[in-house]
Design a protein around this motif. Sequence first.
Motif, PDB file in Angstrom:
ATOM      1  N   VAL A  26       0.853  -1.184   0.000  1.00 56.53           N
ATOM      2  CA  VAL A  26       0.000   0.000   0.000  1.00 56.53           C
ATOM      3  C   VAL A  26       0.891   1.237   0.000  1.00 56.53           C
ATOM      4  CG1 VAL A  26      -1.788   1.208   1.318  1.00 56.53           C
ATOM      5  CG2 VAL A  26      -1.748  -1.287   1.269  1.00 56.53           C
ATOM      6  N   ARG A  27       0.628   2.142  -0.937  1.00 56.64           N
ATOM      7  CA  ARG A  27       1.504   3.307  -1.094  1.00 56.64           C
ATOM      8  C   ARG A  27       0.704   4.608  -1.080  1.00 56.64           C
ATOM      9  NH1 ARG A  27       4.536   0.792   0.718  1.00 56.64           N
ATOM     10  NH2 ARG A  27       6.039  -0.622  -0.147  1.00 56.64           N
ATOM     11  N   ASN A  28       0.989   5.428  -0.075  1.00 55.34           N
ATOM     12  CA  ASN A  28       0.424   6.788   0.014  1.00 55.34           C
ATOM     13  C   ASN A  28      -1.080   6.840  -0.254  1.00 55.34           C
ATOM     14  OD1 ASN A  28       3.107   7.755   0.340  1.00 55.34           O
ATOM     15  ND2 ASN A  28       3.370   7.581  -1.874  1.00 55.34           N
ATOM     16  N   LEU A  29      -1.790   5.941   0.376  1.00 56.08           N
ATOM     17  CA  LEU A  29      -3.228   5.831   0.104  1.00 56.08           C
ATOM     18  C   LEU A  29      -4.010   6.884   0.898  1.00 56.08           C
ATOM     19  CD1 LEU A  29      -4.792   3.753  -1.659  1.00 56.08           C
ATOM     20  CD2 LEU A  29      -5.418   2.608   0.477  1.00 56.08           C
ATOM     21  N   THR A  30      -4.928   7.542   0.200  1.00 53.13           N
ATOM     22  CA  THR A  30      -5.741   8.595   0.825  1.00 53.13           C
ATOM     23  C   THR A  30      -7.190   8.472   0.378  1.00 53.13           C
ATOM     24  OG1 THR A  30      -3.908  10.175   0.946  1.00 53.13           O
ATOM     25  CG2 THR A  30      -6.115  11.117   0.916  1.00 53.13           C
ATOM     26  N   LYS A  31      -8.116   8.595   1.317  1.00 52.73           N
ATOM     27  CA  LYS A  31      -9.534   8.728   0.978  1.00 52.73           C
ATOM     28  C   LYS A  31     -10.168   9.639   2.011  1.00 52.73           C
ATOM     29  CE  LYS A  31     -13.698   8.368  -0.313  1.00 52.73           C
ATOM     30  NZ  LYS A  31     -14.171   8.962  -1.584  1.00 52.73           N
ATOM     31  N   LEU A  32     -10.630  10.767   1.573  1.00 49.84           N
ATOM     32  CA  LEU A  32     -11.322  11.694   2.486  1.00 49.84           C
ATOM     33  C   LEU A  32     -12.711  11.976   1.932  1.00 49.84           C
ATOM     34  CD1 LEU A  32      -8.471  14.286   3.263  1.00 49.84           C
ATOM     35  CD2 LEU A  32      -9.461  12.619   4.864  1.00 49.84           C
ATOM     36  N   PHE A  44       2.082   0.698   3.707  1.00 50.39           N
ATOM     37  CA  PHE A  44       2.649  -0.455   4.422  1.00 50.39           C
ATOM     38  C   PHE A  44       2.728  -1.639   3.469  1.00 50.39           C
ATOM     39  CE2 PHE A  44      -1.928  -0.928   4.964  1.00 50.39           C
ATOM     40  CZ  PHE A  44      -2.131  -2.276   4.746  1.00 50.39           C
ATOM     41  N   ASP A  45       3.513  -2.635   3.856  1.00 49.44           N
ATOM     42  CA  ASP A  45       3.558  -3.910   3.135  1.00 49.44           C
ATOM     43  C   ASP A  45       2.997  -4.983   4.058  1.00 49.44           C
ATOM     44  OD1 ASP A  45       4.762  -2.927   0.855  1.00 49.44           O
ATOM     45  OD2 ASP A  45       6.791  -3.336   1.572  1.00 49.44           O
ATOM     46  N   LEU A  46       2.268  -5.923   3.482  1.00 49.51           N
ATOM     47  CA  LEU A  46       1.762  -7.068   4.254  1.00 49.51           C
ATOM     48  C   LEU A  46       2.275  -8.335   3.578  1.00 49.51           C
ATOM     49  CD1 LEU A  46      -0.318  -7.812   6.590  1.00 49.51           C
ATOM     50  CD2 LEU A  46      -1.914  -8.288   4.725  1.00 49.51           C
ATOM     51  N   PHE A  47       2.904  -9.197   4.385  1.00 54.13           N
ATOM     52  CA  PHE A  47       3.517 -10.406   3.831  1.00 54.13           C
ATOM     53  C   PHE A  47       2.604 -11.612   4.046  1.00 54.13           C
ATOM     54  CE2 PHE A  47       6.888  -7.410   4.266  1.00 54.13           C
ATOM     55  CZ  PHE A  47       7.708  -7.659   3.178  1.00 54.13           C
ATOM     56  N   LEU A 244       1.220  -3.621  14.447  1.00 55.52           N
ATOM     57  CA  LEU A 244       0.114  -2.696  14.697  1.00 55.52           C
ATOM     58  C   LEU A 244       0.318  -1.381  13.972  1.00 55.52           C
ATOM     59  CD1 LEU A 244      -0.880  -2.614  18.483  1.00 55.52           C
ATOM     60  CD2 LEU A 244      -2.013  -3.751  16.572  1.00 55.52           C
ATOM     61  N   MET A 245      -0.823  -0.799  13.599  1.00 55.31           N
ATOM     62  CA  MET A 245      -0.817   0.535  13.024  1.00 55.31           C
ATOM     63  C   MET A 245      -1.806   1.340  13.868  1.00 55.31           C
ATOM     64  SD  MET A 245      -0.931   0.893   8.967  1.00 55.31           S
ATOM     65  CE  MET A 245      -2.607   1.154   8.638  1.00 55.31           C
TER      66      MET A 245
END
Length: 280
Positions: A26-32, A44-47, A244-245
Amino acid sequence: MSTSALVNQNKHSNEYADSEQPLLSVRNLTKLYAPGKGFTNVSFDLFPGEVLGIVGESGSGKSTLLKSLSGRQTPDSGDVLYIRGRGEDQITQLEDLYEMAESQRRQLLRTEWGVVHQHPMDGLRGRVSAGGNIGERLMAVGKRHYDDIREESTKWLTDVEIPQDRIDDMPTTFSGGMQQRLQIARNLVTHPKLIFMDEPTGGLDVSVQAKLLDLLRRLVTELELAVVIVTHDLAVARLLAHRLMVMRRSEVVETGLTDQVLDDPQHPYTQLLVSSVLQN
Ligand SMILES: Nc1ncnc2c1ncn2[C@@H]1O[C@H](COP(=O)(O)OP(=O)(O)OP(=O)(O)O)[C@@H](O)[C@H]1O
């Protein structure tokens, strides 16, 4: 002690960091939806096999983020990249989720992904029997033989501790805890690679919660699932999540290995969150 030695001592030591390729990136994701309503600049990366917990303030954008990660809410900007397929059919490169056709995203949600909603009936079909709710997902991955589908559905009912003689009953006749276990069986029957969970234990009695958590922990380990789980409950996060985030006011304020974040929080908001739990 070196940083790596410290990390290795941690009970949630991040063995996934050695995986070469993330499953989800996930790269620089934005939703407003409006200023301050949503999330901004999440990366973030999820493995494979990794569990990421998202915790934080109410209204900080956790559920919206989960929807954008799982192809259910188009972001304003940024990328969600995913490795599609499995076995020999696995695509070797990350693909942008929102550049796929809508039908491909829906197909992912029916097969190699799962979504576990807080309110189980949001993820179940009320007019289809318990067995049918599980069998439907099997049909989505190409199973056609009635006896096989019935047998597999029965096995999954047993796995999530629902009596087999309830197979033909409608989920609306089940207790909340049973409905949640059925929702989990419906999601896991296709052996998904990635599961998104939004407060899966919310709204259940404490004793039912504890049993459900045990079940989730067992299944996540046995099936080597990658999971993104939103929870307001730090005990749930501690038990299930490797990493955690922490979110506050539409932003990620802290990330790290679960035990490190909870035992040695760095951001003032995380410190407040952890200390308020200790005081209760
Ligand atoms: N469809 C929508 N349209 C407009 N605003 C929305 C929509 N969905 C959510 N919001 C707003 O966006 C903000 C973030 O909501 P979201 O549900 O993602 O937060 P959350 O962190 O999951 O909250 P909670 O922990 O209370 O469930 C909130 O202010 C919410 O009211």
